[in-house]
Design a protein around this motif. Structure first.
Motif, PDB file in Angstrom:
ATOM      1  N   ALA A   1      15.066 -17.184   7.517  1.00  0.00           N
ATOM      2  CA  ALA A   1      13.852 -17.505   6.789  1.00  0.00           C
ATOM      3  C   ALA A   1      12.094 -17.949   6.545  1.00  0.00           C
ATOM      4  N   ASN A   2      12.121 -18.046   7.885  1.00  0.00           N
ATOM      5  CA  ASN A   2      10.751 -18.761   7.654  1.00  0.00           C
ATOM      6  C   ASN A   2       9.806 -17.317   8.485  1.00  0.00           C
ATOM      7  N   GLU A   3      10.814 -15.924   8.635  1.00  0.00           N
ATOM      8  CA  GLU A   3      10.098 -15.220   9.146  1.00  0.00           C
ATOM      9  C   GLU A   3       9.086 -14.813   7.909  1.00  0.00           C
ATOM     10  N   SER A   4       7.612 -14.245   8.308  1.00  0.00           N
ATOM     11  CA  SER A   4       6.759 -13.085   7.194  1.00  0.00           C
ATOM     12  C   SER A   4       7.886 -11.412   7.259  1.00  0.00           C
ATOM     13  N   VAL A   5       7.574 -11.044   6.118  1.00  0.00           N
ATOM     14  CA  VAL A   5       7.988  -9.637   6.056  1.00  0.00           C
ATOM     15  C   VAL A   5       7.671  -8.986   7.082  1.00  0.00           C
ATOM     16  N   ASP A   6       5.884  -9.035   6.896  1.00  0.00           N
ATOM     17  CA  ASP A   6       4.934  -7.956   8.761  1.00  0.00           C
ATOM     18  C   ASP A   6       5.452  -8.728   9.881  1.00  0.00           C
ATOM     19  N   THR A   7       5.784  -9.750  10.334  1.00  0.00           N
ATOM     20  CA  THR A   7       6.839 -10.114  10.622  1.00  0.00           C
ATOM     21  C   THR A   7       7.710  -8.926  11.753  1.00  0.00           C
ATOM     22  N   PHE A   8       8.602  -9.243  10.169  1.00  0.00           N
ATOM     23  CA  PHE A   8      10.053  -8.359  10.743  1.00  0.00           C
ATOM     24  C   PHE A   8       9.973  -7.057  10.392  1.00  0.00           C
ATOM     25  N   ILE A   9       9.449  -6.380   9.773  1.00  0.00           N
ATOM     26  CA  ILE A   9       8.847  -5.184   9.574  1.00  0.00           C
ATOM     27  C   ILE A   9       8.765  -4.734  11.002  1.00  0.00           C
ATOM     28  N   THR A  10       7.418  -5.603  11.654  1.00  0.00           N
ATOM     29  CA  THR A  10       7.066  -5.083  12.945  1.00  0.00           C
ATOM     30  C   THR A  10       8.420  -5.147  14.075  1.00  0.00           C
ATOM     31  N   ALA A  11       8.958  -5.374  14.178  1.00  0.00           N
ATOM     32  CA  ALA A  11      10.371  -6.040  14.726  1.00  0.00           C
ATOM     33  C   ALA A  11      11.472  -4.987  14.258  1.00  0.00           C
ATOM     34  N   LEU A  12      11.154  -4.385  13.731  1.00  0.00           N
ATOM     35  CA  LEU A  12      12.199  -3.150  12.949  1.00  0.00           C
ATOM     36  C   LEU A  12      11.925  -1.847  13.590  1.00  0.00           C
ATOM     37  N   HIS A  13      10.520  -1.724  13.259  1.00  0.00           N
ATOM     38  CA  HIS A  13       9.920  -0.673  13.759  1.00  0.00           C
ATOM     39  C   HIS A  13      10.220  -0.616  15.539  1.00  0.00           C
ATOM     40  N   LEU A  14       9.178  -1.506  16.027  1.00  0.00           N
ATOM     41  CA  LEU A  14       9.501  -1.709  17.772  1.00  0.00           C
ATOM     42  C   LEU A  14      11.251  -1.438  17.842  1.00  0.00           C
ATOM     43  N   LEU A  15      12.436  -2.649  17.620  1.00  0.00           N
ATOM     44  CA  LEU A  15      14.077  -2.038  18.278  1.00  0.00           C
ATOM     45  C   LEU A  15      14.153  -0.130  17.393  1.00  0.00           C
TER      46      LEU A  15
END
Length: 122
Positions: A105-119
């Protein structure tokens, strides 16, 4: 840094170079190659690589049991070091990690998308 000294009536120039820092074997993800050696012989390239990586690299290279021809081939030595430092990935495990990643809930969309790209890279 050259120091000039007068010895027996002649000018002598000395150059003292500090070796680069040794490779940190606790952080193998930083494995990289020495650049600028493509013009040198394979044997010189291997020697420079081992010198820069440090004594532990020499011990690891000795464990490869390379032939004399392979030991003088920069490409063969680099291939062996790559296989030593970069482990094979378990694709199934990486897919599970990717599919289980959810956005807190406290994670920004940009941070989440970046994490998905890294994975996804793995």
């Amino acid at each position: 840094m050259a120091d000039e000294k007068k010895e027996a009536g002649a000018m002598v120039s000395t150059c003292i170079l500090a070796p680069p820092a040794s490779f940190d074997f606790r952080r193998p993800e930083e494995w990289g190659l020495v650049s600028g050696l493509s013009e040198k012989s394979g044997e010189m390239q291997v020697s420079t690589l081992i010198y820069i990586l440090g004594q532990e690299a020499r011990d690891i290279m000795n464990s490869f049991n390379l032939s004399d021809k392979e030991s003088a081939s920069y490409e063969a030595v680099v291939k062996r070091f790559k296989s030593h430092f970069i482990p094979k990935r378990n694709v199934i495990y990486e897919r599970v990690k990717f599919n289980l990643r959810s956005q807190p809930a406290n994670e920004s969309v940009d941070t989440f998308i970046t994490a998905l790209h890294l994975l996804a890279e793995k």
